[in-house]
Every structure is written in structure tokens, then in C-alpha cells.
Design an enzyme around this catalytic site. Structure first.
Site, PDB file in Angstrom:
ATOM      1  CG  ASP A  95      -1.709 -14.375   5.096  1.00 24.96           C
ATOM      2  OD1 ASP A  95      -2.487 -15.018   4.363  1.00 24.96           O
ATOM      3  OD2 ASP A  95      -1.431 -13.182   4.904  1.00 24.96           O
ATOM      4  NE  ARG A 108      -0.558 -19.991   2.097  1.00 22.04           N
ATOM      5  CZ  ARG A 108      -0.382 -18.681   2.193  1.00 22.04           C
ATOM      6  NH1 ARG A 108      -1.144 -17.972   3.012  1.00 22.04           N
ATOM      7  NH2 ARG A 108       0.548 -18.082   1.489  1.00 22.04           N
ATOM      8  NE  ARG A 134       1.807 -15.636   4.321  1.00 27.00           N
ATOM      9  CZ  ARG A 134       2.567 -14.561   4.566  1.00 27.00           C
ATOM     10  NH1 ARG A 134       3.648 -14.670   5.315  1.00 27.00           N
ATOM     11  NH2 ARG A 134       2.267 -13.387   4.059  1.00 27.00           N
ATOM     12  N   GLY A 145      -0.786 -11.910  -4.980  1.00 31.74           N
ATOM     13  CA  GLY A 145      -2.235 -11.731  -5.006  1.00 31.74           C
ATOM     14  C   GLY A 145      -2.659 -10.347  -4.552  1.00 31.74           C
ATOM     15  NE  ARG A 197      -3.852  -2.365   2.230  1.00 27.43           N
ATOM     16  CZ  ARG A 197      -3.802  -3.698   2.076  1.00 27.43           C
ATOM     17  NH1 ARG A 197      -2.634  -4.313   1.973  1.00 27.43           N
ATOM     18  NH2 ARG A 197      -4.916  -4.418   2.028  1.00 27.43           N
TER      19      ARG A 197
END
Ligand code: S3P
Length: 450
Positions: A326, A357, A402, A100, A33
Site C-alpha cells: 500500500d 494505482r 492513498r 476491499g 479484524r
């Protein structure tokens, strides 16, 4: 920016006494951002602590392709933005690699411009659903040319003038909320996003900081109504990006499950929409002390002290999922070393991350002797604090950073080594991971590229 196809397996072996005093790289959500809003605002934005992961650099390149000037002086990134409403049409497709957040927020940002923008990504990003962002953009008047099922590669043709909409976000997603708000920046009138389940609020807070006319009302049912008045002025800001709590999760869980560990982690973002993992681990018995909680640049930050702990399984409240979305892969690793059962439910969004995931974690645990059950939206892990019998497997990471980091953490407390098939994707969000973990005393080796 699409990732090279050369994979590098890595192996983690049982380690102990992880000790050190570390700083984690900048938060990924705030870093994306910062580049976007700095690239859009009038005047100069100065950013310190930016995460220099591949995902963020892709967002920086996209903003440059649309007219922002971005340079680095010493440790500070300096951006001269175009001014709100003044992005230029990119001459080439914007390639977001694995990111993403980068692609979905940028689709919102440019969707309301009367121009054509094409988007590309790697194999992981190309398989992820984009309809969640394209549908509200269509309501605003955007034409979409997309591959089957609204996947990348795709091209947006913005309308001459976009329609302001009221949009109720159908899933708990900060990316969808943000895409609509960003489209509202270049739309006349007031665009409203209705958010029944609160997700990370960095877009709202940061846009207000840049001077956007954005207000939030929470109704009696706890539903948030976010209003943004379009076509206002945004002004460059000075931003100090705090450490990423999602990256913090890896050394933090590593310290909890390895014997004799004692770690200080400095300057961690403690925004309540991001701290679900810390709360959950504390409920499981983790010794995590929150030191010197303070406000920095409008965000809560703190230092953490983490020590090896005896963990006990719990049922994680479903409504906590957005604040730790996450972190479930690495929570599953902590759960493998907890006494008893840990039940995680409400995980439907995990199926559409950089990989599925939920499946990737279940397969990785099974390959390494950890007892678990995968449900449609849930994962149950039955732990064994000794780690006896754990390890010896190779984990398929499916281009997911991750998954790679989580299973390397598993190897640090397992009886036998744990190998991940590819560690290269770690560079998308945490390029310093290997060096930082090794400096703490973790035994992780990376194989030669093959
Ligand atoms: C992010 C939102 C989340 C999260 C992602 C970052 C953001 O995605 O998983 O890593 O910065 O807005 P969803 O909005 O799809 O839940």
C-alpha cells in the site's frame, strides 16, 4: 455506506519545518479484524485505538446486521459477539462502500454459512475483482450470483455444510488467504491455506489470540501452510490497536522531503510483514530512527523519529512488495525528490487496488512535471531533490484515498502547488489526515464542495 458523490478538491503548497509529536490512528487491517472476530466470538471484546474510518465502520455495520452487538463507551468499543457458527442472515445487503478488505474477508466469513448474503460497494469497489475470493469459496460449496466478471453487486448462497479445502493462494494477497481461513472457521475438519509468498499475518495471529485452533508450518522452501480446524470456540479478547504503518507513511515521507522537518510518530505497528517502506527509505538514506521497540498485545510496535533527508534512488527488491504494497504511491513521491533513479518492480497487484494505482501514480507524476516511466508491472521515477519545476497539476484520484494523500504530500515540497481532484475518500482510512498535517505545519487547503 457508499460514498457521497460530492467531491472536494484540495491543494498542497510548499511547506517546511514540519514538526511535532504525533500518534497515528489505529491500523486498518487490525481494526477490520477486531470488529469481525469480536463480532463472531463468544462473550465480550473490548477494543481501544480502533481506526474510526468509513471502511471500518462499514465492517462494524455488517457485523451488527448479522447479530453482533457493538457499542462505544468513552474511547472503547465493546462488542458482544454471536459465537462461532452463529452469525444470522442479514435482512439487507451488506454495503462495504470503498472497502476491499471489509468485503473480501466478510465474504469468506459468511460464505460457509447456510444462508444468503448480498454485498454492495461504491464505484471503485464495484470495479475490483472478486473472483480471487469467490473461486476458493466455490470449491467449498458456495453458490455465487454475481455481476459480469465476478464483480459486485453479488449474492452468496452458502452450502448446508461446507467442504474443507487445501488452497494455494495464486497471488500475494492477505485478503484471499484470510477469506479462506475465515470460511474454514465454520467448516467441519481442517481447512489449509498454502501461502508461497508471505503476506501480512494479522488474521493468523489474531485468530490464535481469540482461541482458534490454527497452526502454521513453514516448509524448507519458505512456503507457509496454515491449518485451521473449523467449528471451534472463539472467545472475546481485549485489543489495543497499534498505529497504522500505512497511514504513518504520509507524514513520514512529508517530513523526509520538506526542509527542516523533525517529527516523532508514536506507537507505530512494526510487524515485519508491514515495514517494507521503512527499510526501503532507510536504504535511500532516510533518517528514520526506530525508538523504544517493544511488544504490545502480541505485535511489535515502536516510536519513529523522522528528519528531513537527502535521498538517493535505489532498485527496490521485488520480494519486498507484499510488505509495502500500500506504500508504493507515497514511495514514488519520495523517489521524486531522490537523486537518481528509483526502480519499483513486481507491482502487478497495484493495478487492482482502490484504483489502478500504477497508472494513477504515473499520470499524477507526469501532470506535475516528475519524470517517470510506467511499465506493465513497474514504475521508474527519475528524481530531482530540489523539486524545481514540480507541481502545477491536478491529480485524478479515482476514489482512492492513498492517491489523494500521496499527491498532497508531493505538493508540500514542489515548487508549485499540487491539487487533487477529491480529498473526501481520505476519510475511509485516515479521517484525521488534514488536521494532523496542518498541525505539523503543512499548507493544505480544501476547496468548498462542488
Ligand atoms: C489487506 C491486504 C492488502 C492491502 C489492504 C489490506 C488486509 O490487500 O492492500 O489494504 O488487511 O488483509 P491484498 O490482500 O489484496 O494484497
Amino acid at each position: 455506506m457508499s460514498h457521497s458523490q460530492v467531491s472536494k478538491p484540495a491543494t498542497a503548497r510548499r511547506s517546511r519545518d514540519l514538526k511535532g509529536d504525533i500518534r497515528i490512528p489505529g491500523d486498518k487491517s487490525i481494526s477490520h479484524r477486531s470488529f469481525m472476530f469480536g463480532g463472531l466470538a463468544s462473550g465480550e471484546t473490548r477494543i481501544s485505538g480502533l481506526l474510526e474510518g468509513e471502511d471500518i465502520l462499514a465492517t462494524g455495520k455488517a457485523m451488527q446486521a448479522m447479530g453482533a452487538q457493538i457499542r462505544k463507551e468513552g474511547d472503547i468499543w465493546i462488542i458482544n459477539g454471536t459465537g462461532n457458527g452463529c452469525l444470522l442472515e442479514s435482512e439487507t445487503p451488506l454495503d462495504f462502500g470503498n472497502a476491499g478488505t471489509g468485503v473480501r474477508l466478510t465474504m469468506g466469513l459468511v460464505g460457509s454459512y447456510d444462508m444468503k448474503t448480498s454485498f454492495l460497494g461504491d464505484a471503485s469497489l464495484t470495479s475490483r475483482p472478486m473472483a480471487r475470493v469467490l473461486n476458493p469459496l466455490r470449491e467449498m460449496g458456495v453458490q455465487v450470483e454475481a455481476a459480469e466478471g465476478d464483480r459486485l453487486p453479488l449474492t452468496l448462497h452458502g452450502p448446508r455444510t461446507a467442504n474443507p479445502i487445501r488452497y494455494r493462494v495464486p497471488m500475494a494477497s492477505a485478503q484471499v488467504k484470510s477469506a479462506v481461513l475465515l470460511a474454514g472457521l465454520n467448516t467441519p475438519g481442517v481447512t489449509t491455506v498454502i501461502e508461497p509468498i508471505m503476506t501480512r499475518d494479522h488474521t493468523e495471529k489474531m485468530l490464535q489470540g481469540f482461541g482458534a485452533d490454527l497452526s502454521v508450518e513453514t516448509d524448507k522452501d519458505g512456503v507457509r501452510h496454515i491449518h485451521i480446524a473449523g467449528q471451534g470456540k472463539l472467545t472475546g479478547q481485549t485489543i489495543d490497536v497499534p498505529g497504522d504503518p500505512s497511514s504513518t507513511a504520509f507524514p513520514l515521507v512529508a517530513a523526509l522531503i520538506t526542509e527542516g522537518s523533525d517529527l516523532i510518530i508514536r506507537n507505530v505497528l512494526m510487524n515485519p510483514t508491514r515495514t517494507g517502506l521503512i527499510t526501503t527509505l532507510q536504504e535511500m538514506g532516510a533518517q528514520i530512527d526506530i525508538l523504544d521497540p517493544r511488544l504490545a498485545g502480541g505485535e511489535d510496535v515502536a516510536d519513529l523519529r523522522v528528519r528531513s533527508s537527502k535521498l538517493t534512488g535505489i532498485t527496490v527488491p521485488v520480494d519486498r512488495a507484499p510488505s509495502m504494497i500500500d506504500e508504493y504511491p507515497v514511495l514514488a513521491i519520495a523517489a521524486a525528490f531522490a537523486e537518481g533513479e528509483t526502480i519499483m518492480d513486481g507491482l502487478d497487484e497495484l493495478r487492482v487496488k482502490e484504483s489502478d494505482r500504477l497508472a494513477a501514480v504515473a499520470r499524477g507524476l507526469e501532470a506535475n512535471g516528475v519524470d517517470c516511466t510506467e511499465g506493465e508491472m513497474s514504475l521508474t521515477v527519475r528524481g530531482n531533490p530540489s523539486g524545481k519545476g514540480f507541481g502545477g497539476g491536478t491529480v485524478a484520484t479515482h476514489l482512492d484515498h492513498r492517491i489523494a494523500m500521496s499527491f498532497l504530500v508531493l505538493g508540500l515540497a514542489s515548487e508549485k502547488p499540487v491539487t487533487v481532484d477529491d480529498a473526501t475518500m481520505i476519510a475511509t482510512s485516515f479521517p484525521e489526515f488534514m488536521d494532523l498535517m496542518r498541525n505539523l505545519g503543512a499548507d493544505i487547503t480544501v476547496a468548498e464542495a462542488k
